[in-house]
Design an enzyme around this catalytic site. Structure first.
Site, PDB file in Angstrom:
ATOM      1  CE  LYS A  12      -3.795  -2.411   0.671  1.00 17.71           C
ATOM      2  NZ  LYS A  12      -4.305  -2.938   1.897  1.00 17.71           N
ATOM      3  CE  LYS A  72      -5.555 -16.459  -2.702  1.00 16.93           C
ATOM      4  NZ  LYS A  72      -6.632 -15.856  -1.963  1.00 16.93           N
ATOM      5  CE  LYS A  84     -12.192 -11.144   2.947  1.00 16.46           C
ATOM      6  NZ  LYS A  84     -11.341 -12.353   3.027  1.00 16.46           N
TER       7      LYS A  84
HETATM    8  P1  ADP Z   1      -9.429 -13.512   0.453  1.00 19.15           P
HETATM    9  O1  ADP Z   1      -8.371 -13.769  -0.590  1.00 19.15           O
HETATM   10  O2  ADP Z   1     -10.788 -13.923   0.000  1.00 19.15           O
HETATM   11  O3  ADP Z   1      -9.379 -12.108   1.018  1.00 19.15           O
HETATM   12  P2  ADP Z   1      -8.174 -14.272   2.901  1.00 19.15           P
HETATM   13  O4  ADP Z   1      -6.867 -13.723   2.465  1.00 19.15           O
HETATM   14  O5  ADP Z   1      -8.947 -13.581   3.972  1.00 19.15           O
HETATM   15  O6  ADP Z   1      -9.117 -14.487   1.626  1.00 19.15           O
HETATM   16  O7  ADP Z   1      -8.009 -15.806   3.245  1.00 19.15           O
HETATM   17  C1  ADP Z   1      -7.842 -16.345   4.507  1.00 19.15           C
HETATM   18  C2  ADP Z   1      -7.194 -17.693   4.318  1.00 19.15           C
HETATM   19  O8  ADP Z   1      -8.047 -18.529   3.485  1.00 19.15           O
HETATM   20  C3  ADP Z   1      -5.867 -17.627   3.540  1.00 19.15           C
HETATM   21  O9  ADP Z   1      -4.782 -17.499   4.406  1.00 19.15           O
HETATM   22  C4  ADP Z   1      -5.826 -18.956   2.815  1.00 19.15           C
HETATM   23  O10 ADP Z   1      -5.235 -19.925   3.615  1.00 19.15           O
HETATM   24  C5  ADP Z   1      -7.267 -19.320   2.609  1.00 19.15           C
HETATM   25  N1  ADP Z   1      -7.672 -19.052   1.216  1.00 19.15           N
HETATM   26  C6  ADP Z   1      -8.120 -17.893   0.702  1.00 19.15           C
HETATM   27  N2  ADP Z   1      -8.426 -18.016  -0.601  1.00 19.15           N
HETATM   28  C7  ADP Z   1      -8.146 -19.290  -0.932  1.00 19.15           C
HETATM   29  C8  ADP Z   1      -8.247 -20.051  -2.148  1.00 19.15           C
HETATM   30  N3  ADP Z   1      -8.689 -19.498  -3.268  1.00 19.15           N
HETATM   31  N4  ADP Z   1      -7.875 -21.343  -2.130  1.00 19.15           N
HETATM   32  C9  ADP Z   1      -7.416 -21.909  -0.992  1.00 19.15           C
HETATM   33  N5  ADP Z   1      -7.312 -21.259   0.184  1.00 19.15           N
HETATM   34  C10 ADP Z   1      -7.665 -19.969   0.226  1.00 19.15           C
END
Ligand code: ADP
Ligand code: TRP
Length: 331
Positions: free
Chosen positions: A113, A192, A195
């Site tokens: 950031k 991937k 959210k």
């Molecule tokens: P996002 O990418 O939706 O913001 P987070 O970063 O909050 O998700 O994800 C929390 C945890 O969930 C990550 O540390 C990871 O281990 C798991 N995770 C997130 N997205 C995936 C995915 N597409 N496939 C597998 N595990 C995931």
């Protein structure tokens, strides 16, 4: 037997990637230990990105209901909301006084950031210190996290080491547990699932919505009659992550043989998601429709967490010379 701890930021509603990639493996790790694990909803961390109070609260309940629906046993483990244990922010201050500026300036979460510094709050900058406090306050030994959190765990260990060297042995050095074997699940656009990309599948929510999202999964224009490469197809990869092995093999053969359309594969995927998560979906619905029941669970968790927290904090205050505050009390 080790104390497992992990935090889940309440910055959105958990999706299929979170369930398979983070929530289920963490619950499994907790179940493999005889000690109670500590799981908390990191709502203070979510404040670095969310400024809408009702959104923050909604996400907190969504995250709480998801973990309970996925099988977290709150009687056996300690499940709480980060902000219900104010001791963590006090510890974060003490730790911040031992944290060198360059350590935080080098952290990925800040660097990403830092092109626009006017947008970076002090909270975002010190995010890793609060995370260190989360872990050290409960003397956690094993911390299941995604690979993206590797640096945060290193910072935690560095800060704990600096504290122990300065004030005497106080903190256990936590070990990260990475989920190497879990593949990164693709979202409906093939990137991937995240959210941040609005490409998620909310498998515990409304089924009609889920059906619509599954139908929107991006596929290539190969005609129905032609053979298809299963490994290159998002629909197949998602199916492979949730369906029983024999069904996955059957779908693989259909792809390779041709005469099997993506529309049919999507219907099979939807059915697999519907079935696989049926009990969790029902449990999730019940927790969401009864926020006071969820609050009761979190309050009981907060009491248990605080009793550990005040003990650690008492030792810390004594170690650093805040003698007048050295007697821990529960307010
Ligand atoms: P996002 O990418 O939706 O913001 P987070 O970063 O909050 O998700 O994800 C929390 C945890 O969930 C990550 O540390 C990871 O281990 C798991 N995770 C997130 N997205 C995936 C995915 N597409 N496939 C597998 N595990 C995931
Ligand atoms: N930063 C973690 C994430 O984004 C969430 C988190 C906060 C956490 N405090 C923690 C994870 C303590 C493990 C331990 O996923």
């Amino acid at each position: 037997m080790s104390r497992v701890l992990t935090g889940i930021q309440s910055s959105g509603k958990p999706h299929l990637g979170n369930l398979l990639g983070a929530i289920s493996p963490a619950i499994e790790l907790a179940e493999s230990q005889s000690e109670p694990a500590y799981f908390f909803i990191a709502d203070l961390h979510a404040l670095t990105s969310i400024r809408d109070p009702s959104q923050l609260q909604g996400n907190t309940y969504a995250v709480g209901a998801t973990w309970l629906a996925c099988g977290l046993n709150p009687d056996k483990h300690v499940f709480f909301r980060q902000s219900d244990v104010p001791e963590v922010t006090e510890l974060a201050w003490y730790l911040s006084c031992l944290t060198p500026y360059p350590m935080l300036a080098n952290s990925h979460s800040f660097k990403e950031k830092s092109a626009n510094l006017a947008e970076v709050s002090a909270g975002l900058f010190t995010y890793p210190v609060l995370m260190a406090a989360d872990i050290l306050l409960y003397q956690a030994e094993l911390v299941p996290v995604g690979k993206d959190q590797k640096q945060h765990l290193e910072i935690t260990r560095d800060i704990a080491g600096a504290f122990n060297r300065t004030y005497g042995e106080t903190f256990k050095l936590p070990e990260p547990v990475f989920r190497e074997e879990v593949m990164v699940l693709p979202g409906i656009d093939g990137r991937k699932m995240s959210k941040s990309y609005d490409n998620t599948l909310d498998v515990l929510g409304d089924l009609d919505e889920l059906h619509k999202r599954v139908k929107r999964i991006v596929t290539d224009p190969t005609p129905v009659a032609a053979p298809k490469d299963p490994e290159k197809c998002t629909v197949f990869r998602l199916y492979a992550s949730v369906a029983p092995a024999a069904a996955v093999e059957e779908m693989r053969q259909r792809y390779l043989a041709g005469g099997y359309g993506y529309g049919q594969a999507k219907e099979a995927l939807f059915e697999a998601l519907r079935e696989r998560f049926a009990p969790q979906r029902e449990a999730y619905r019940e927790w969401r429709s009864d926020p006071s029941a969820l609050e009761r669970v979190l309050q009981i968790g907060a009491e248990k967490a605080r009793s550990t927290a005040v003990q650690t904090l008492g030792r810390v205050r004594q170690a650093i010379g805040l003698l007048s505050l050295s007697k821990p009390t529960l307010s």
